[in-house]
Design a protein around this motif. Structure first.
Motif: not given
Ligand SMILES: Cc1cc2nc3c(=O)[nH]c(=O)nc-3n(C[C@H](O)[C@H](O)[C@H](O)COP(=O)(O)OP(=O)(O)OC[C@H]3O[C@@H](n4cnc5c(N)ncnc54)[C@H](O)[C@@H]3O)c2cc1C
Length: 388
Positions: A133, A136, A141-142, A166, A168, A376
């Motif tokens: 899937f 991100s 990705s948030s 990211w 999987s 968060e």
């Molecule tokens: C092991 C693993 C497997 C994954 N598998 C998949 C997959 O199969 N498919 C896929 O699409 N994605 C996957 N992901 C991606 C995962 O969903 C994202 O890492 C996650 O959504 C966070 O996005 P980011 O890493 O870009 O962090 P960012 O969006 O940059 O956020 C960083 C941090 O900021 C904080 N934050 C974010 N938004 C807010 C807010 N609005 N208010 C306050 N704090 C906030 C949180 O602490 C967050 O961890 C995977 C990630 C990991 C680590």
């Protein structure tokens, strides 16, 4: 006790008679697991994942994560969660392989045409096709609504350009559900879901990503990747809703996997404090240790209640359960982190020794507070629901 899951679904009010089958299936799986673990020990991570998927398929467990909706089956979140808890108790990698077959195929069994379902789902259910899937992206990705991968309509095709990270199963998957922007509308309404075969020209693996817990991950690049418009899942512009619907099913089960890890950590700790003497007394006779065990137990049991309540609600009501799902994911993953951290502390140096079970659990639990919506994001969902 350390290898005993000691798992009594029947102590919780959320299960009914048909879930008895899960307990017996998991008992059989766990009996066979050491042999599988030994068989795959010398394989690469990718080969291990493929072997695990085939074993999960042969055992019949994948059918719970990949229901045959054409035959009227529906996903039962309590079953998926209970299976994930038991799998994660022994191995976070096995739990991950199980979960990804469901997450990576949900858009097909929920929204795919019968032709698509016939072509793709049987292999995913048997563990011979690996699903993924891809939502991100590198720029945060948030904030799903801001995704920038584009799928431009050209006649009877979509042409995809962009980068996903990211992901999987990236690099080993046979197929990807890709969330991309198809509509000239900003925000979440412009997103759609497309099914893309891994060998489609224009799709390449840019790099693999190693993290602290074994887990195949990759960054994917789409460069003029052309797929038939028939690969669209659901309506154009419905991709955000479709992705959130998938997460509403599987987020609860991330909490369940966290409960499995926490349960293992607590059981290992009970064994440890019963057998270790310090300052001339058994650790288990020390009041401070007993209080720590009480805190760990409280966290574990509260987490299990949140998880199975959310699963039960999802299975038994048509009402939105997003708040309860977010509470389950947030509550269980945060609680599991505390339980495992307490286990490390009570194990002392052994808890941080590379190769020990507790050290492995410490690495396995940490990513859970980030993926499928960081803690968060779950708090924002809960706060919004409480105030709306
Ligand atoms: C092991 C693993 C497997 C994954 N598998 C998949 C997959 O199969 N498919 C896929 O699409 N994605 C996957 N992901 C991606 C995962 O969903 C994202 O890492 C996650 O959504 C966070 O996005 P980011 O890493 O870009 O962090 P960012 O969006 O940059 O956020 C960083 C941090 O900021 C904080 N934050 C974010 N938004 C807010 C807010 N609005 N208010 C306050 N704090 C906030 C949180 O602490 C967050 O961890 C995977 C990630 C990991 C680590």
């Amino acid at each position: 006790m350390k290898n005993a899951l000691q798992w009594k679904l029947w102590n919780l009010p959320f299960f009914d008679a048909r879930h008895e089958e899960i307990e017996s299936r998991m008992t059989v799986w766990r009996q066979n697991f050491p042999a599988l673990e030994a068989d795959i020990a010398s394989l690469t991570l990718d080969e291990q994942c493929r072997a695990i998927a085939r074993a999960l398929g042969a055992s019949g467990l994948l059918a719970y994560a990949v229901p045959d909706t054409g035959q009227g089956e529906i996903v039962d979140v309590r079953s998926v969660s209970a299976i994930r808890e038991a799998l994660a108790y022994d191995s976070a990698l096995v739990d991950f392989v199980f979960a990804m077959q469901g997450i990576g195929s949900a858009a097909i069994w929920r929204h795919g045409s019968s032709a698509m379902q016939a072509t793709y789902l049987d292999g995913v259910r048997r563990g011979t096709r690996i699903a993924a899937f891809a939502m991100s992206e590198p720029d945060g990705s948030s904030d799903v609504a801001s995704l920038s991968t584009i799928a431009r309509r050209e006649g009877e095709h979509y042409v995809i350009d962009g980068v996903k990270t990211w992901i999987s199963n990236g690099g080993i998957a046979d197929q990807y559900i890709v969330i991309a922007r198809t509509e000239d509308v900003p925000g979440s309404k412009g997103l759609s879901a497309l099914l893309v075969d891994a060998d489609t020209p224009g799709l390449s693996i840019e790099s693999r990503i190693d993290i602290i817990s074994p887990h195949p991950l990759a960054t994917l690049r789409f460069n003029g990747c052309r797929v038939s418009a028939e690969r669209l899942l659901g309506e154009p512009g419905a991709g955000f809703k479709l992705a959130m619907g998938t997460l509403d099913i599987f987020r609860t089960s991330v909490g369940a996997a966290a409960v499995g890890i926490a349960r293992r950590a607590l059981n290992e700790t009970l064994d440890r404090v019963r057998s270790r003497k310090i300052f001339g007394v058994q650790m288990s006779d020390m009041d401070t240790v007993r209080m720590k065990i009480a805190d760990m137990t409280l966290d574990l049991e509260a987490a299990a209640m949140l998880v199975y309540r959310a699963a039960w609600l999802k299975d038994t009501t048509d009402k939105p359960v997003t708040r309860e799902v977010a509470l389950a994911k947030l509550g269980a993953t945060e609680a599991a982190q505390r339980v495992v951290d307490s286990a490390v502390q009570l194990f002392g140096g052994t808890g941080v020794t590379v190769g020990s079970v507790i050290e492995r659990l410490y690495r396995d639990v940490r990513p859970m507070r980030i993926y499928e919506g960081a803690s968060e994001i779950q708090k924002l969902i809960i706060g919004k629901r409480m105030l709306s």
